[in-house]
Design an enzyme around this catalytic site. Structure first.
Site, PDB file in Angstrom:
ATOM      1  N   THR A 208       0.821  -1.210   0.000  1.00  0.00           N
ATOM      2  CA  THR A 208       0.000   0.000   0.000  1.00  0.00           C
ATOM      3  C   THR A 208       0.855   1.260   0.000  1.00  0.00           C
ATOM      4  OG1 THR A 208      -0.136  -0.002   2.427  1.00  0.00           O
ATOM      5  CG2 THR A 208      -1.912  -1.109   1.217  1.00  0.00           C
ATOM      6  N   ASN A 210       1.176   4.613   1.720  1.00  0.00           N
ATOM      7  CA  ASN A 210       0.775   5.211   2.992  1.00  0.00           C
ATOM      8  C   ASN A 210       0.802   6.733   2.825  1.00  0.00           C
ATOM      9  OD1 ASN A 210       0.127   5.452   5.680  1.00  0.00           O
ATOM     10  ND2 ASN A 210       2.213   5.107   6.419  1.00  0.00           N
ATOM     11  N   GLU A 258      -4.198   4.322   3.709  1.00  0.00           N
ATOM     12  CA  GLU A 258      -3.347   3.423   2.928  1.00  0.00           C
ATOM     13  C   GLU A 258      -4.098   2.971   1.674  1.00  0.00           C
ATOM     14  OE1 GLU A 258      -0.748   0.831   5.791  1.00  0.00           O
ATOM     15  OE2 GLU A 258      -2.780   0.937   6.614  1.00  0.00           O
TER      16      GLU A 258
END
Length: 309
Positions: A208, A210, A258
Protein backbone atom coordinates in the site's frame (compact mmCIF):
# COMPACT_ATOMS: atom_id res chain seq x y z
CA UNK A 1 -6.20 33.57 -14.09
CA UNK A 2 -4.18 36.13 -12.14
CA UNK A 3 -3.43 35.31 -8.51
CA UNK A 4 -2.97 38.09 -5.98
CA UNK A 5 -1.81 37.85 -2.39
CA UNK A 6 -3.84 40.60 -0.73
CA UNK A 7 -6.16 43.16 -2.31
CA UNK A 8 -3.33 45.70 -2.24
CA UNK A 9 -1.88 43.76 -5.19
CA UNK A 10 -4.49 45.30 -7.51
CA UNK A 11 -2.44 47.19 -10.12
CA UNK A 12 -2.65 50.89 -10.75
CA UNK A 13 -5.27 51.75 -13.32
CA UNK A 14 -7.34 48.73 -12.39
CA UNK A 15 -10.79 49.19 -13.91
CA UNK A 16 -14.19 48.18 -12.63
CA UNK A 17 -14.85 44.57 -11.70
CA UNK A 18 -17.45 42.09 -10.53
CA UNK A 19 -16.45 40.68 -7.15
CA UNK A 20 -17.58 37.68 -5.15
CA UNK A 21 -16.33 36.99 -1.62
CA UNK A 22 -16.17 33.87 0.52
CA UNK A 23 -14.02 31.15 2.05
CA UNK A 24 -15.14 28.80 -0.75
CA UNK A 25 -13.70 25.70 0.91
CA UNK A 26 -14.43 22.77 -1.39
CA UNK A 27 -15.71 24.97 -4.22
CA UNK A 28 -18.90 22.91 -4.00
CA UNK A 29 -22.02 23.23 -6.15
CA UNK A 30 -23.27 26.22 -4.17
CA UNK A 31 -19.94 28.00 -4.56
CA UNK A 32 -19.86 27.08 -8.25
CA UNK A 33 -23.25 28.73 -8.74
CA UNK A 34 -22.18 31.93 -6.97
CA UNK A 35 -18.81 32.20 -8.73
CA UNK A 36 -20.33 31.21 -12.06
CA UNK A 37 -22.93 33.97 -11.70
CA UNK A 38 -20.19 36.52 -10.99
CA UNK A 39 -18.20 35.38 -14.04
CA UNK A 40 -21.27 35.57 -16.29
CA UNK A 41 -22.21 39.06 -15.07
CA UNK A 42 -18.63 40.29 -15.52
CA UNK A 43 -18.70 39.16 -19.14
CA UNK A 44 -22.05 40.86 -19.67
CA UNK A 45 -20.67 44.11 -18.24
CA UNK A 46 -17.35 43.84 -20.08
CA UNK A 47 -15.28 43.92 -16.89
CA UNK A 48 -13.10 41.43 -15.02
CA UNK A 49 -14.27 38.94 -12.40
CA UNK A 50 -12.54 38.72 -9.01
CA UNK A 51 -12.90 36.01 -6.36
CA UNK A 52 -11.84 37.18 -2.91
CA UNK A 53 -11.04 34.47 -0.38
CA UNK A 54 -9.00 34.19 2.81
CA UNK A 55 -5.97 32.41 4.27
CA UNK A 56 -5.87 30.99 6.88
CA UNK A 57 -9.48 29.97 7.51
CA UNK A 58 -11.14 32.83 9.47
CA UNK A 59 -12.33 30.41 12.19
CA UNK A 60 -8.75 29.62 13.16
CA UNK A 61 -8.00 33.31 13.74
CA UNK A 62 -11.25 34.27 15.44
CA UNK A 63 -11.43 31.09 17.56
CA UNK A 64 -7.94 29.49 17.69
CA UNK A 65 -8.08 25.72 17.68
CA UNK A 66 -11.42 25.62 15.83
CA UNK A 67 -10.00 25.18 12.30
CA UNK A 68 -12.56 23.08 10.39
CA UNK A 69 -11.55 20.10 8.30
CA UNK A 70 -10.35 21.36 4.91
CA UNK A 71 -12.21 20.08 1.85
CA UNK A 72 -9.76 21.52 -0.69
CA UNK A 73 -6.17 22.61 -0.13
CA UNK A 74 -5.15 26.02 -1.45
CA UNK A 75 -3.61 24.84 -4.73
CA UNK A 76 -6.60 22.61 -5.51
CA UNK A 77 -9.04 25.38 -4.60
CA UNK A 78 -7.27 27.73 -7.01
CA UNK A 79 -7.45 25.12 -9.79
CA UNK A 80 -11.18 24.65 -9.27
CA UNK A 81 -11.85 28.39 -9.23
CA UNK A 82 -9.79 28.89 -12.38
CA UNK A 83 -11.84 26.21 -14.15
CA UNK A 84 -14.92 28.40 -13.59
CA UNK A 85 -13.45 31.12 -15.82
CA UNK A 86 -12.45 33.61 -13.10
CA UNK A 87 -10.05 36.41 -14.10
CA UNK A 88 -8.46 37.07 -10.69
CA UNK A 89 -8.16 35.08 -7.46
CA UNK A 90 -7.35 37.43 -4.59
CA UNK A 91 -6.29 35.64 -1.40
CA UNK A 92 -6.46 38.00 1.58
CA UNK A 93 -4.25 37.14 4.59
CA UNK A 94 -6.74 36.77 7.44
CA UNK A 95 -4.89 38.25 10.42
CA UNK A 96 -6.20 39.25 13.87
CA UNK A 97 -5.97 42.88 12.71
CA UNK A 98 -7.99 42.16 9.57
CA UNK A 99 -10.62 40.31 11.63
CA UNK A 100 -11.26 43.53 13.58
CA UNK A 101 -11.94 45.57 10.44
CA UNK A 102 -15.48 47.07 10.74
CA UNK A 103 -17.94 46.08 8.02
CA UNK A 104 -17.99 49.59 6.53
CA UNK A 105 -14.17 49.72 6.33
CA UNK A 106 -14.12 46.23 4.81
CA UNK A 107 -16.33 47.46 1.97
CA UNK A 108 -14.52 50.76 1.47
CA UNK A 109 -10.96 49.39 1.59
CA UNK A 110 -11.43 46.24 -0.44
CA UNK A 111 -14.41 46.69 -2.75
CA UNK A 112 -14.24 50.42 -3.43
CA UNK A 113 -10.65 51.62 -3.09
CA UNK A 114 -8.80 48.60 -4.50
CA UNK A 115 -11.13 46.42 -6.57
CA UNK A 116 -13.40 49.20 -7.90
CA UNK A 117 -16.43 46.95 -7.73
CA UNK A 118 -19.26 47.63 -10.14
CA UNK A 119 -21.17 44.62 -8.84
CA UNK A 120 -20.76 42.35 -5.83
CA UNK A 121 -22.22 38.82 -5.96
CA UNK A 122 -22.60 36.96 -2.65
CA UNK A 123 -24.58 34.09 -1.18
CA UNK A 124 -27.80 34.85 0.68
CA UNK A 125 -26.14 34.02 4.03
CA UNK A 126 -23.03 36.17 3.44
CA UNK A 127 -21.57 37.90 6.52
CA UNK A 128 -18.56 40.21 6.72
CA UNK A 129 -16.62 42.60 8.93
CA UNK A 130 -15.78 42.53 12.63
CA UNK A 131 -17.84 39.92 14.51
CA UNK A 132 -19.60 39.19 11.18
CA UNK A 133 -21.73 42.29 11.79
CA UNK A 134 -22.32 42.93 8.08
CA UNK A 135 -24.96 41.14 6.02
CA UNK A 136 -26.40 41.42 2.51
CA UNK A 137 -28.77 44.22 3.53
CA UNK A 138 -25.87 46.34 4.85
CA UNK A 139 -23.84 45.54 1.73
CA UNK A 140 -26.71 46.80 -0.42
CA UNK A 141 -26.94 50.05 1.58
CA UNK A 142 -23.20 50.61 1.27
CA UNK A 143 -23.42 49.81 -2.43
CA UNK A 144 -25.90 52.62 -2.91
CA UNK A 145 -23.48 54.94 -1.10
CA UNK A 146 -20.35 53.91 -2.99
CA UNK A 147 -21.85 53.18 -6.39
CA UNK A 148 -21.88 49.42 -6.80
CA UNK A 149 -24.75 46.97 -7.18
CA UNK A 150 -25.30 43.83 -5.11
CA UNK A 151 -26.81 40.56 -6.26
CA UNK A 152 -27.48 37.70 -3.87
CA UNK A 153 -26.95 34.23 -5.29
CA UNK A 154 -29.56 31.73 -4.06
CA UNK A 155 -28.38 28.76 -2.03
CA UNK A 156 -28.17 25.47 -3.93
CA UNK A 157 -30.12 22.57 -2.44
CA UNK A 158 -31.46 19.12 -3.26
CA UNK A 159 -34.41 17.45 -1.54
CA UNK A 160 -34.40 20.19 1.08
CA UNK A 161 -30.68 19.83 1.88
CA UNK A 162 -28.66 23.00 1.33
CA UNK A 163 -25.20 22.28 -0.05
CA UNK A 164 -22.67 23.87 2.29
CA UNK A 165 -19.11 23.15 3.37
CA UNK A 166 -20.40 22.24 6.83
CA UNK A 167 -22.81 19.68 5.37
CA UNK A 168 -20.10 18.16 3.17
CA UNK A 169 -17.68 17.91 6.09
CA UNK A 170 -20.36 16.02 8.01
CA UNK A 171 -20.83 13.62 5.07
CA UNK A 172 -17.08 12.98 4.82
CA UNK A 173 -16.76 12.56 8.56
CA UNK A 174 -19.52 9.93 8.44
CA UNK A 175 -17.88 8.15 5.50
CA UNK A 176 -20.73 9.01 3.13
CA UNK A 177 -18.51 9.91 0.20
CA UNK A 178 -21.42 9.41 -2.21
CA UNK A 179 -23.43 12.23 -0.61
CA UNK A 180 -20.30 14.38 -0.39
CA UNK A 181 -19.70 13.91 -4.13
CA UNK A 182 -23.29 14.86 -4.93
CA UNK A 183 -22.87 18.16 -3.07
CA UNK A 184 -19.37 18.85 -4.39
CA UNK A 185 -20.24 18.02 -7.99
CA UNK A 186 -17.23 15.65 -8.08
CA UNK A 187 -15.64 13.06 -5.75
CA UNK A 188 -14.16 14.23 -2.47
CA UNK A 189 -10.38 14.48 -2.87
CA UNK A 190 -7.71 13.78 -0.26
CA UNK A 191 -4.11 14.74 -1.02
CA UNK A 192 -0.83 13.77 0.57
CA UNK A 193 2.73 12.51 0.20
CA UNK A 194 3.52 8.79 0.13
CA UNK A 195 5.68 7.84 3.12
CA UNK A 196 7.02 4.53 4.42
CA UNK A 197 4.73 2.59 6.72
CA UNK A 198 5.11 -0.76 8.50
CA UNK A 199 5.42 -2.69 5.19
CA UNK A 200 2.74 -5.03 6.57
CA UNK A 201 0.60 -4.79 3.45
CA UNK A 202 3.55 -5.91 1.32
CA UNK A 203 4.02 -8.93 3.57
CA UNK A 204 0.36 -9.84 3.06
CA UNK A 205 0.57 -9.47 -0.71
CA UNK A 206 -1.15 -6.06 -0.80
CA UNK A 207 1.55 -3.35 -0.86
CA UNK A 208 0.00 0.00 0.00
CA UNK A 209 0.87 3.65 -0.48
CA UNK A 210 0.78 5.21 2.99
CA UNK A 211 -0.49 8.78 2.53
CA UNK A 212 0.67 11.56 4.87
CA UNK A 213 -2.05 14.23 4.71
CA UNK A 214 -2.36 17.83 5.87
CA UNK A 215 -3.22 18.01 9.56
CA UNK A 216 -6.52 19.77 8.82
CA UNK A 217 -7.47 17.55 5.86
CA UNK A 218 -11.04 16.21 5.74
CA UNK A 219 -10.28 12.48 6.07
CA UNK A 220 -13.28 10.16 5.64
CA UNK A 221 -14.45 7.95 8.51
CA UNK A 222 -12.59 4.71 9.20
CA UNK A 223 -13.43 2.09 6.62
CA UNK A 224 -12.56 0.59 3.25
CA UNK A 225 -13.19 2.66 0.13
CA UNK A 226 -12.98 2.49 -3.64
CA UNK A 227 -11.03 5.46 -4.97
CA UNK A 228 -9.20 6.76 -8.00
CA UNK A 229 -5.56 7.62 -7.41
CA UNK A 230 -4.32 10.68 -9.31
CA UNK A 231 -0.60 11.24 -9.98
CA UNK A 232 0.90 14.49 -11.21
CA UNK A 233 1.91 14.26 -14.83
CA UNK A 234 -0.19 11.12 -15.38
CA UNK A 235 -3.51 11.86 -17.11
CA UNK A 236 -5.00 8.42 -16.42
CA UNK A 237 -6.04 7.83 -12.77
CA UNK A 238 -5.40 4.44 -11.18
CA UNK A 239 -7.97 2.27 -9.40
CA UNK A 240 -7.37 1.78 -5.68
CA UNK A 241 -8.83 0.13 -2.60
CA UNK A 242 -8.21 2.43 0.35
CA UNK A 243 -8.08 1.58 4.04
CA UNK A 244 -8.58 4.33 6.61
CA UNK A 245 -8.12 3.48 10.27
CA UNK A 246 -5.75 2.03 12.85
CA UNK A 247 -5.29 -1.53 11.52
CA UNK A 248 -7.29 -3.12 14.39
CA UNK A 249 -6.20 -6.67 13.51
CA UNK A 250 -2.63 -5.65 14.40
CA UNK A 251 -3.65 -3.49 17.40
CA UNK A 252 -2.56 -0.34 15.64
CA UNK A 253 -2.95 3.05 17.30
CA UNK A 254 -2.01 5.54 14.59
CA UNK A 255 -4.78 6.42 12.16
CA UNK A 256 -3.58 5.95 8.59
CA UNK A 257 -4.69 6.34 4.99
CA UNK A 258 -3.35 3.42 2.93
CA UNK A 259 -4.09 2.85 -0.75
CA UNK A 260 -3.63 -0.48 -2.50
CA UNK A 261 -3.30 0.39 -6.18
CA UNK A 262 -4.86 -2.21 -8.43
CA UNK A 263 -2.73 -3.68 -11.23
CA UNK A 264 0.28 -1.50 -10.37
CA UNK A 265 3.84 -2.50 -9.55
CA UNK A 266 5.74 0.83 -9.52
CA UNK A 267 7.29 2.81 -6.66
CA UNK A 268 5.27 5.74 -5.31
CA UNK A 269 7.44 6.74 -2.32
CA UNK A 270 7.89 10.47 -2.03
CA UNK A 271 5.21 11.29 -4.61
CA UNK A 272 2.41 13.70 -3.86
CA UNK A 273 -0.83 11.96 -4.77
CA UNK A 274 -4.55 12.57 -4.65
CA UNK A 275 -7.33 10.10 -3.85
CA UNK A 276 -10.79 10.74 -5.30
CA UNK A 277 -13.24 8.74 -3.16
CA UNK A 278 -15.98 7.00 -5.14
CA UNK A 279 -17.66 4.58 -2.72
CA UNK A 280 -17.45 3.24 0.83
CA UNK A 281 -17.21 -0.55 0.71
CA UNK A 282 -17.41 -1.47 4.40
CA UNK A 283 -16.41 -0.54 7.95
CA UNK A 284 -13.09 -1.41 9.59
CA UNK A 285 -13.04 -4.83 11.29
CA UNK A 286 -10.72 -6.79 13.54
CA UNK A 287 -9.83 -10.33 12.51
CA UNK A 288 -8.54 -13.06 14.83
CA UNK A 289 -6.00 -14.35 12.31
CA UNK A 290 -4.32 -13.45 9.03
CA UNK A 291 -6.21 -15.87 6.76
CA UNK A 292 -9.69 -14.30 7.05
CA UNK A 293 -8.11 -10.85 6.73
CA UNK A 294 -6.45 -11.78 3.43
CA UNK A 295 -9.69 -13.34 2.17
CA UNK A 296 -11.53 -10.12 3.03
CA UNK A 297 -8.87 -8.00 1.34
CA UNK A 298 -9.27 -10.01 -1.86
CA UNK A 299 -13.02 -9.42 -1.68
CA UNK A 300 -12.44 -5.70 -1.07
CA UNK A 301 -10.26 -5.48 -4.18
CA UNK A 302 -12.96 -7.17 -6.27
CA UNK A 303 -15.62 -4.82 -4.93
CA UNK A 304 -13.41 -1.79 -5.54
CA UNK A 305 -12.78 -2.92 -9.11
CA UNK A 306 -16.54 -3.23 -9.67
CA UNK A 307 -17.31 0.16 -8.09
CA UNK A 308 -14.70 1.87 -10.26
CA UNK A 309 -15.52 0.06 -13.52
Amino acid sequence: MQRWRGYEAAPGGWGRSVVTIGVFDGVHRGHQATIGHAVARARELGVRSVVVTFDPHPSEVVRPGSHPAVLSEAARQAELIEELGVDVLCVVPFTPEFSRLPAEAFVHDILVEHLHAALVVVGENFRFGHRAAGDVALLERLGRTFGFAVEGAPLVASDGTVFSSTYIRACVDAGDVTAAAAALGRPHRLEGVVVRGDQRGRELGFPTANLLCHRHAAVPADGIYAARLVRRGHPQPLAAAVSIGTNPTFSGRERRVEAYVLDFTGDLYGERLALDFVARLREQRRYDSIEPLIAQMNEDVDRARTALA
